[in-house]
Design a protein around this motif. Sequence first.
Motif, PDB file in Angstrom:
ATOM      1  N   GLN A  69       2.204  18.147  -1.812  1.00 51.43           N
ATOM      2  CA  GLN A  69       2.891  16.855  -1.830  1.00 51.43           C
ATOM      3  C   GLN A  69       2.176  15.884  -0.890  1.00 51.43           C
ATOM      4  O   GLN A  69       1.730  16.267   0.181  1.00 51.43           O
ATOM      5  CB  GLN A  69       4.352  17.014  -1.382  1.00 51.43           C
ATOM      6  N   MET A  70       2.070  14.651  -1.337  1.00 53.05           N
ATOM      7  CA  MET A  70       1.473  13.598  -0.494  1.00 53.05           C
ATOM      8  C   MET A  70       2.292  12.329  -0.633  1.00 53.05           C
ATOM      9  O   MET A  70       3.136  12.219  -1.532  1.00 53.05           O
ATOM     10  CB  MET A  70       0.029  13.321  -0.919  1.00 53.05           C
TER      11      MET A  70
ATOM     12  N   LYS B  41       4.345  18.047   8.932  1.00 47.82           N
ATOM     13  CA  LYS B  41       4.097  18.183  10.377  1.00 47.82           C
ATOM     14  C   LYS B  41       5.265  17.631  11.199  1.00 47.82           C
ATOM     15  O   LYS B  41       5.618  18.180  12.230  1.00 47.82           O
ATOM     16  CB  LYS B  41       2.798  17.461  10.759  1.00 47.82           C
TER      17      LYS B  41
ATOM     18  N   VAL C 145      13.432  20.306   3.900  1.00 47.48           N
ATOM     19  CA  VAL C 145      12.174  19.928   4.553  1.00 47.48           C
ATOM     20  C   VAL C 145      12.181  20.492   5.968  1.00 47.48           C
ATOM     21  O   VAL C 145      13.169  20.352   6.692  1.00 47.48           O
ATOM     22  CB  VAL C 145      11.999  18.394   4.601  1.00 47.48           C
TER      23      VAL C 145
ATOM     24  N   GLN D  89       9.778  20.879   9.679  1.00 43.89           N
ATOM     25  CA  GLN D  89       8.699  20.182  10.396  1.00 43.89           C
ATOM     26  C   GLN D  89       7.949  21.161  11.312  1.00 43.89           C
ATOM     27  O   GLN D  89       8.560  21.770  12.202  1.00 43.89           O
ATOM     28  CB  GLN D  89       9.305  19.055  11.245  1.00 43.89           C
TER      29      GLN D  89
ATOM     30  N   GLU E 298       1.527   7.180  12.288  1.00 45.83           N
ATOM     31  CA  GLU E 298       0.664   8.325  11.946  1.00 45.83           C
ATOM     32  C   GLU E 298      -0.809   7.955  12.010  1.00 45.83           C
ATOM     33  O   GLU E 298      -1.656   8.793  12.269  1.00 45.83           O
ATOM     34  CB  GLU E 298       0.971   8.795  10.516  1.00 45.83           C
TER      35      GLU E 298
ATOM     36  N   TYR F 205       8.717  12.089  13.764  1.00 47.06           N
ATOM     37  CA  TYR F 205       9.572  11.391  14.737  1.00 47.06           C
ATOM     38  C   TYR F 205       9.079  11.666  16.158  1.00 47.06           C
ATOM     39  O   TYR F 205       8.202  12.507  16.371  1.00 47.06           O
ATOM     40  CB  TYR F 205      11.034  11.833  14.550  1.00 47.06           C
TER      41      TYR F 205
ATOM     42  N   MET G  13      13.813  15.635   6.232  1.00 45.72           N
ATOM     43  CA  MET G  13      14.289  15.997   7.563  1.00 45.72           C
ATOM     44  C   MET G  13      14.054  14.824   8.506  1.00 45.72           C
ATOM     45  O   MET G  13      12.946  14.298   8.578  1.00 45.72           O
ATOM     46  CB  MET G  13      13.576  17.256   8.068  1.00 45.72           C
TER      47      MET G  13
ATOM     48  N   ARG H 212       0.829  -1.214   0.000  1.00 41.59           N
ATOM     49  CA  ARG H 212       0.000   0.000   0.000  1.00 41.59           C
ATOM     50  C   ARG H 212       0.865   1.267   0.000  1.00 41.59           C
ATOM     51  O   ARG H 212       0.507   2.273  -0.605  1.00 41.59           O
ATOM     52  CB  ARG H 212      -0.928  -0.001   1.213  1.00 41.59           C
TER      53      ARG H 212
ATOM     54  N   TYR I  61       5.268  11.323  -3.170  1.00 37.57           N
ATOM     55  CA  TYR I  61       6.526  10.771  -2.665  1.00 37.57           C
ATOM     56  C   TYR I  61       6.445   9.264  -2.875  1.00 37.57           C
ATOM     57  O   TYR I  61       5.590   8.587  -2.289  1.00 37.57           O
ATOM     58  CB  TYR I  61       6.594  11.151  -1.188  1.00 37.57           C
TER      59      TYR I  61
ATOM     60  N   HIS J 198      -1.791  15.475   4.304  1.00 34.56           N
ATOM     61  CA  HIS J 198      -3.035  14.831   3.851  1.00 34.56           C
ATOM     62  C   HIS J 198      -4.208  15.348   4.661  1.00 34.56           C
ATOM     63  O   HIS J 198      -5.304  14.803   4.592  1.00 34.56           O
ATOM     64  CB  HIS J 198      -2.955  13.305   4.031  1.00 34.56           C
TER      65      HIS J 198
HETATM   66  C1  LIG Z   1       5.389  14.323   0.760  1.00 37.65           C
HETATM   67  C2  LIG Z   1       5.664  14.137   2.212  1.00 37.65           C
HETATM   68  C3  LIG Z   1       6.977  14.158   2.653  1.00 37.65           C
HETATM   69  C4  LIG Z   1       7.263  14.042   4.012  1.00 37.65           C
HETATM   70  N1  LIG Z   1       8.560  14.146   4.446  1.00 37.65           N
HETATM   71  C5  LIG Z   1       8.810  14.131   5.769  1.00 37.65           C
HETATM   72  C6  LIG Z   1      10.121  14.409   6.265  1.00 37.65           C
HETATM   73  O1  LIG Z   1      11.075  14.644   5.522  1.00 37.65           O
HETATM   74  N2  LIG Z   1      10.309  14.398   7.607  1.00 37.65           N
HETATM   75  C7  LIG Z   1       9.284  14.143   8.489  1.00 37.65           C
HETATM   76  O2  LIG Z   1       9.506  14.173   9.710  1.00 37.65           O
HETATM   77  N3  LIG Z   1       8.039  13.850   8.041  1.00 37.65           N
HETATM   78  C8  LIG Z   1       7.783  13.842   6.720  1.00 37.65           C
HETATM   79  N4  LIG Z   1       6.500  13.585   6.277  1.00 37.65           N
HETATM   80  C9  LIG Z   1       5.487  13.037   7.200  1.00 37.65           C
HETATM   81  C10 LIG Z   1       4.731  14.122   7.941  1.00 37.65           C
HETATM   82  O3  LIG Z   1       5.605  14.769   8.830  1.00 37.65           O
HETATM   83  C11 LIG Z   1       3.524  13.548   8.721  1.00 37.65           C
HETATM   84  O4  LIG Z   1       3.960  12.623   9.655  1.00 37.65           O
HETATM   85  C12 LIG Z   1       2.471  12.895   7.843  1.00 37.65           C
HETATM   86  O5  LIG Z   1       2.339  13.523   6.615  1.00 37.65           O
HETATM   87  C13 LIG Z   1       1.103  12.931   8.541  1.00 37.65           C
HETATM   88  O6  LIG Z   1       0.696  14.252   8.714  1.00 37.65           O
HETATM   89  P1  LIG Z   1      -0.517  14.939   7.890  1.00 37.65           P
HETATM   90  O7  LIG Z   1      -0.087  16.319   7.580  1.00 37.65           O
HETATM   91  O8  LIG Z   1      -0.876  14.108   6.752  1.00 37.65           O
HETATM   92  O9  LIG Z   1      -1.683  15.116   8.950  1.00 37.65           O
HETATM   93  P2  LIG Z   1      -2.406  14.165   9.969  1.00 37.65           P
HETATM   94  O10 LIG Z   1      -3.211  15.084  10.818  1.00 37.65           O
HETATM   95  O11 LIG Z   1      -1.461  13.230  10.627  1.00 37.65           O
HETATM   96  O12 LIG Z   1      -3.353  13.308   9.051  1.00 37.65           O
HETATM   97  C14 LIG Z   1      -4.493  13.873   8.399  1.00 37.65           C
HETATM   98  C15 LIG Z   1      -5.246  12.763   7.722  1.00 37.65           C
HETATM   99  O13 LIG Z   1      -4.465  12.211   6.657  1.00 37.65           O
HETATM  100  C16 LIG Z   1      -4.598  10.801   6.606  1.00 37.65           C
HETATM  101  N5  LIG Z   1      -3.296  10.178   6.935  1.00 37.65           N
HETATM  102  C17 LIG Z   1      -2.210  10.776   7.463  1.00 37.65           C
HETATM  103  N6  LIG Z   1      -1.198   9.907   7.601  1.00 37.65           N
HETATM  104  C18 LIG Z   1      -1.672   8.713   7.178  1.00 37.65           C
HETATM  105  C19 LIG Z   1      -1.113   7.416   7.076  1.00 37.65           C
HETATM  106  N7  LIG Z   1       0.136   7.145   7.435  1.00 37.65           N
HETATM  107  N8  LIG Z   1      -1.899   6.422   6.581  1.00 37.65           N
HETATM  108  C20 LIG Z   1      -3.171   6.666   6.189  1.00 37.65           C
HETATM  109  N9  LIG Z   1      -3.749   7.883   6.258  1.00 37.65           N
HETATM  110  C21 LIG Z   1      -3.021   8.890   6.746  1.00 37.65           C
HETATM  111  C22 LIG Z   1      -5.641  10.430   7.638  1.00 37.65           C
HETATM  112  O14 LIG Z   1      -6.891  10.425   7.007  1.00 37.65           O
HETATM  113  C23 LIG Z   1      -5.541  11.559   8.629  1.00 37.65           C
HETATM  114  O15 LIG Z   1      -6.726  11.757   9.347  1.00 37.65           O
HETATM  115  C24 LIG Z   1       6.191  13.787   4.936  1.00 37.65           C
HETATM  116  C25 LIG Z   1       4.875  13.791   4.495  1.00 37.65           C
HETATM  117  C26 LIG Z   1       4.599  13.987   3.165  1.00 37.65           C
HETATM  118  C27 LIG Z   1       3.175  14.029   2.730  1.00 37.65           C
END
Ligand SMILES: Cc1cc2nc3c(=O)[nH]c(=O)nc-3n(C[C@H](O)[C@H](O)[C@H](O)COP(=O)(O)OP(=O)(O)OC[C@H]3O[C@@H](n4cnc5c(N)ncnc54)[C@H](O)[C@@H]3O)c2cc1C
Length: 303
Positions: free
Chosen positions: A248-249, A183, A157, A159, A288, A186, A131, A31, A271, A223
């Motif tokens: 980006q997602m 967001k 990147v 956070q 997450e 870690y 990051m 997935r 990504y 997301h």
């Molecule tokens: C393109 C990209 C690059 C990233 N690069 C980094 C990085 O370099 N360093 C870093 O520390 N973090 C990185 N992240 C991860 C990021 O920090 C978050 O941990 C992650 O994106 C979840 O946060 P959110 O903004 O989606 O919001 P959230 O509030 O966590 O999620 C919002 C909604 O999105 C959906 N969702 C979120 N995560 C998931 C999941 N894993 N599976 C299924 N549904 C989900 C759910 O429906 C959730 O309710 C990256 C994320 C993205 C999208």
Amino acid sequence: MLRGLFLSLSRNRTLRQFMETSRYAAGLTSRFIAGNTLEAGMAVCRQLSGRGILTALDHLGENVATEAEAAAASGEIVQALQAIERAGTQATVAIKLTQFGLDLGDEVCRRNLRPVFAQARQMGTRVEIDMESTAYTERTLAIVKQMHAEFGCVRAVLQAYLYRTETDVAELNRLGVPIRLCKGAYQEPADLAFPAKADVDTNFVKLMETLLREGTQPAIASHDERILVRALAYARELKLDPERYEFQMLYGIRRQWQQRLVEEGQRVRLYVPYGKAWYPYFMRRLAERPANVVFLATNLLEN
Ligand SMILES: Cc1cc2nc3c(=O)[nH]c(=O)nc-3n(C[C@H](O)[C@H](O)[C@H](O)COP(=O)(O)OP(=O)(O)OC[C@H]3O[C@@H](n4cnc5c(N)ncnc54)[C@H](O)[C@@H]3O)c2cc1C
């Protein structure tokens, strides 16, 4: 609580070894991960490209222990860039500095980065430096600034969960370094990062608005529906050309939103991770959203 559990398991080396060599691995990870090989990663990039979606190809790997592994990682990314050039897709590459030997010293890391940046610059694409945890923030940003000065084709990147990020956004904006805002994935202590999710979300919106107003080709990496809606509304308020920023997602998450944004004329980049060292990345995705475990277990049983 579950988030903390998954994040501490993500650092367990024995479990990592067991999981990455398990015969159930592909069924478990499909997935979120394109496959084991560069070919599998490129197949997903080409497919997404056909749907109008840009990509950031990520060869999975982090915290390598030897200089040979770091040099091999560098070679792999150069090959990934060459594959992108042959395919003619609009992809960047995403990397982690601990994959390039940051644990072995800044100089080892910089030495391994230069061939990758030289290849990316020659192709007119970008290297996105993910990051990692706060153990690496300061050194990562120093290397980002150096690569920006030497090659120009970097994206940093930042956070939103870290208190320091507001200052880092201002500094990188001043230097004209493109930023991907996320967001943060870690486990961090309360003296460095907002412990409450609501505060992280509020800070994300504030920093996102600064980036849309003042940033250089910012990427909104989330997301979160409320964030996506706010970003669209604010970009409209500012009358921003959609070419000046992107969403980006992560591969496998929020597919309907990806398509909706493309249909609205927005730039969307996914990504796309591939490779055998999938365990830490995969465990952060479970952290997450612990409900993913139920989804994955059902999938495994069905297969
Ligand atoms: C393109 C990209 C690059 C990233 N690069 C980094 C990085 O370099 N360093 C870093 O520390 N973090 C990185 N992240 C991860 C990021 O920090 C978050 O941990 C992650 O994106 C979840 O946060 P959110 O903004 O989606 O919001 P959230 O509030 O966590 O999620 C919002 C909604 O999105 C959906 N969702 C979120 N995560 C998931 C999941 N894993 N599976 C299924 N549904 C989900 C759910 O429906 C959730 O309710 C990256 C994320 C993205 C999208």
